[in-house]
Design a protein around this motif. Sequence first.
Motif, mmCIF file in Angstrom:
data_model
loop_
_atom_site.group_PDB
_atom_site.id
_atom_site.type_symbol
_atom_site.label_atom_id
_atom_site.label_comp_id
_atom_site.label_asym_id
_atom_site.label_seq_id
_atom_site.Cartn_x
_atom_site.Cartn_y
_atom_site.Cartn_z
ATOM 1 N N LYS A 37 -33.488 12.532 64.371
ATOM 2 C CA LYS A 37 -33.992 13.901 64.532
ATOM 3 C C LYS A 37 -32.936 14.973 64.262
ATOM 4 C CE LYS A 37 -33.163 14.028 69.527
ATOM 5 N NZ LYS A 37 -33.795 14.203 70.856
ATOM 6 N N ASP A 38 -31.640 14.619 64.378
ATOM 7 C CA ASP A 38 -30.580 15.607 64.183
ATOM 8 C C ASP A 38 -30.238 15.826 62.713
ATOM 9 O OD1 ASP A 38 -30.359 15.939 66.898
ATOM 10 O OD2 ASP A 38 -28.752 14.477 67.130
ATOM 11 N N ILE A 39 -30.863 15.065 61.808
ATOM 12 C CA ILE A 39 -30.604 15.234 60.375
ATOM 13 C C ILE A 39 -31.910 15.630 59.696
ATOM 14 C CG2 ILE A 39 -29.847 14.103 58.244
ATOM 15 C CD1 ILE A 39 -28.205 12.186 59.938
ATOM 16 N N GLN A 40 -31.944 16.825 59.144
ATOM 17 C CA GLN A 40 -33.155 17.324 58.492
ATOM 18 C C GLN A 40 -32.796 18.036 57.182
ATOM 19 O OE1 GLN A 40 -35.513 19.752 61.167
ATOM 20 N NE2 GLN A 40 -35.214 18.337 62.885
ATOM 21 N N ASN A 41 -33.652 17.817 56.184
ATOM 22 C CA ASN A 41 -33.519 18.479 54.887
ATOM 23 C C ASN A 41 -32.206 18.141 54.187
ATOM 24 O OD1 ASN A 41 -34.800 20.014 52.921
ATOM 25 N ND2 ASN A 41 -33.870 21.946 53.595
ATOM 26 N N VAL A 42 -31.791 16.872 54.335
ATOM 27 C CA VAL A 42 -30.623 16.359 53.598
ATOM 28 C C VAL A 42 -31.137 15.315 52.625
ATOM 29 C CG1 VAL A 42 -28.380 15.219 53.753
ATOM 30 C CG2 VAL A 42 -29.129 16.742 55.594
ATOM 31 N N VAL A 43 -30.780 15.461 51.341
ATOM 32 C CA VAL A 43 -31.348 14.606 50.303
ATOM 33 C C VAL A 43 -30.254 13.983 49.448
ATOM 34 C CG1 VAL A 43 -33.441 16.034 50.218
ATOM 35 C CG2 VAL A 43 -31.554 16.488 48.619
ATOM 36 N N VAL A 44 -30.668 13.038 48.614
ATOM 37 C CA VAL A 44 -29.755 12.431 47.643
ATOM 38 C C VAL A 44 -29.636 13.341 46.428
ATOM 39 C CG1 VAL A 44 -29.377 10.476 46.092
ATOM 40 C CG2 VAL A 44 -30.309 10.087 48.384
ATOM 41 N N GLY A 45 -28.425 13.653 46.036
ATOM 42 C CA GLY A 45 -28.192 14.484 44.861
ATOM 43 C C GLY A 45 -27.207 13.840 43.909
ATOM 44 N N LYS A 46 -27.237 14.267 42.661
ATOM 45 C CA LYS A 46 -26.309 13.749 41.654
ATOM 46 C C LYS A 46 -25.477 14.890 41.102
ATOM 47 C CE LYS A 46 -26.082 11.060 37.361
ATOM 48 N NZ LYS A 46 -26.863 10.322 36.338
ATOM 49 N N ILE A 47 -24.164 14.716 41.150
ATOM 50 C CA ILE A 47 -23.259 15.744 40.628
ATOM 51 C C ILE A 47 -23.286 15.695 39.105
ATOM 52 C CG2 ILE A 47 -20.883 16.585 40.555
ATOM 53 C CD1 ILE A 47 -20.419 15.239 43.253
ATOM 54 N N LEU A 48 -23.705 16.800 38.491
ATOM 55 C CA LEU A 48 -23.794 16.873 37.031
ATOM 56 C C LEU A 48 -22.502 17.365 36.397
ATOM 57 C CD1 LEU A 48 -27.384 18.411 36.667
ATOM 58 C CD2 LEU A 48 -26.717 15.983 36.645
ATOM 59 N N SER A 49 -21.831 18.283 37.095
ATOM 60 C CA SER A 49 -20.593 18.831 36.534
ATOM 61 C C SER A 49 -19.713 19.352 37.661
ATOM 62 C CB SER A 49 -20.893 19.976 35.551
ATOM 63 O OG SER A 49 -21.522 21.065 36.227
ATOM 64 N N VAL A 50 -18.404 19.374 37.393
ATOM 65 C CA VAL A 50 -17.429 19.897 38.349
ATOM 66 C C VAL A 50 -16.512 20.857 37.591
ATOM 67 C CG1 VAL A 50 -15.584 19.342 39.984
ATOM 68 C CG2 VAL A 50 -17.490 17.731 39.671
ATOM 69 N N GLU A 51 -16.520 22.133 37.983
ATOM 70 C CA GLU A 51 -15.722 23.154 37.303
ATOM 71 C C GLU A 51 -14.809 23.859 38.300
ATOM 72 O OE1 GLU A 51 -15.775 23.473 34.139
ATOM 73 O OE2 GLU A 51 -17.562 22.249 33.685
ATOM 74 N N LEU A 139 -22.320 7.721 47.606
ATOM 75 C CA LEU A 139 -23.335 6.684 47.779
ATOM 76 C C LEU A 139 -23.129 5.602 46.727
ATOM 77 C CD1 LEU A 139 -26.441 8.977 48.409
ATOM 78 C CD2 LEU A 139 -24.936 7.921 50.100
ATOM 79 N N ASN A 140 -23.074 4.354 47.189
ATOM 80 C CA ASN A 140 -22.791 3.242 46.280
ATOM 81 C C ASN A 140 -24.039 2.696 45.599
ATOM 82 O OD1 ASN A 140 -20.062 3.341 47.118
ATOM 83 N ND2 ASN A 140 -20.573 2.158 48.944
ATOM 84 N N GLU A 141 -25.175 2.798 46.272
ATOM 85 C CA GLU A 141 -26.428 2.301 45.688
ATOM 86 C C GLU A 141 -27.103 3.379 44.857
ATOM 87 O OE1 GLU A 141 -25.577 -0.392 49.078
ATOM 88 O OE2 GLU A 141 -25.612 1.767 48.868
ATOM 89 N N ASP A 142 -28.078 2.950 44.039
ATOM 90 C CA ASP A 142 -28.807 3.868 43.162
ATOM 91 C C ASP A 142 -30.098 4.289 43.852
ATOM 92 O OD1 ASP A 142 -29.503 5.382 41.023
ATOM 93 O OD2 ASP A 142 -30.251 3.710 39.810
ATOM 94 N N TYR A 143 -30.168 5.557 44.285
ATOM 95 C CA TYR A 143 -31.349 6.072 44.975
ATOM 96 C C TYR A 143 -32.032 7.134 44.119
ATOM 97 C CZ TYR A 143 -28.892 4.117 49.039
ATOM 98 O OH TYR A 143 -28.232 3.293 49.912
#
Length: 463
Positions: A37-51, A139-143
């Motif tokens: 219940k203490d974790i809400q609206n956190v999702v898996v994301g992929k970093i496309l670029s780092v500037e 994250l090590n696995e593919d989600y």
Amino acid sequence: PLEWLKEYVDIDISTKQLADRLTMTGTKVEAIEDIGKDIQNVVVGKILSVEPHPNADKLVICKVDVGKDVIQVVTGAPNVQAGQLVPVALHGALLPGGIKIKTGKLRGEISQGMMCSGEELGLTDADYPGAEADGIMILNEDYPLGMDIKEALQLGGEVIEFEITSNRPDCLSVLGIAREAAVATKKAVKYPKIEVQKGIGSIEGEASVIVEDGKLCPRYCARLVKDVKIGPSPLWMRRRLAAAGVRPINNIVDITNYVMLELGQPMHAFDADKIAQKTIIVRRARDGEVLITLDDQERKLDENTLIIADPEKPIALAGVMGGLNTEITDQTKNVLLESALFDGGIVRAAAKRLGLRSEASSRFEKGLDITNAERAMNRAIQLIQELGIGTVVEGMIDVCHGSLEMQTLEVPWKRINKLLGIDLTVEEISEILESLEFKVECMGDMLKVAYLPLGGILKELQI
């Protein structure tokens, strides 16, 4: 964990209704907790670029694909790279500790969320490998992108906390609670199908077990596993253990703890190469002997302590905790598995005297089913084979001094109603007992009930 319980019994009512029914049938529910219940609206994301950040040398700007959108996140984490999958707290997200995430600006650049570290999600390396690394949790696995992190890492779900009285050691397991839940909801228990594949070679000559006092150790089962590959357990096992309050350690140790929680039978794993002459001796300690236990504490032993030893030294406190000198480590290659039954009185006294109460001792001191030792061993071997983490040696050492035969008790069924202050028919009483795995035969005013005595020792029961 409710998710674990549902694997063994179909539950089609709410958790609150289940808790009420179990409480009314004698298995008292203390609390229901939603661990995600203490974790809400956190999702898996992929970093496309780092500037680089134009206004801060230690900050970078990341473009992150969160499934339905690509957002911009400013971070100072040193370990971010394009292509990584990371947990992303979106605008409006909630993190443990009551932390709320909002869109804002960092040194003039908009940041539409936050990439999370393991610590910010309340995770450790035991929960997910790499969670304690500096910077963002990778994250090590593919989600799937945009997947709720609680679903991806199996962080959510309800956990029911029970108060188990000392006369119900059978309920100190998920299957024990499943039996109670099945009776309370008029369902059938779905037992795990335990099938063990044939091993290689033979344990004969590879290991031996000597039990010096059969009353203090009615049964001792041992199996050998070679060429083990020590590493983290699969995510589903780590999460079930953590939800049940047991810290994941490594795949072998986790399997022994998993079986204990599932079936109620404590187990232990020894590094077989550290056992002198590959010989297990179950005996009383000698006054003055010393053992350093797995918690790195030196324990001074006496003859009132039952120990596991080899021909040279103590290697475990029977029914309480293993010794550091035979601990499973990353270098372990061969494992000897123990599934045994120890006298509850001597285990309880040792745990109290040494100030060392454990999950195992709390079960042994209440009394366990002698037949469960072999069942638990087979379950552990099955999991090792299914996970492909070792080569099982054929055969099991089984030193048994207790009775494996069913015992019978004749009970006046009307006396049951009188004692409990209820009014059940003999058919209803029989149905309840049979659903709890007693064998029942009605003989007029008497019920003949067959059962397995705890510890294989028939105790006088008067009703």
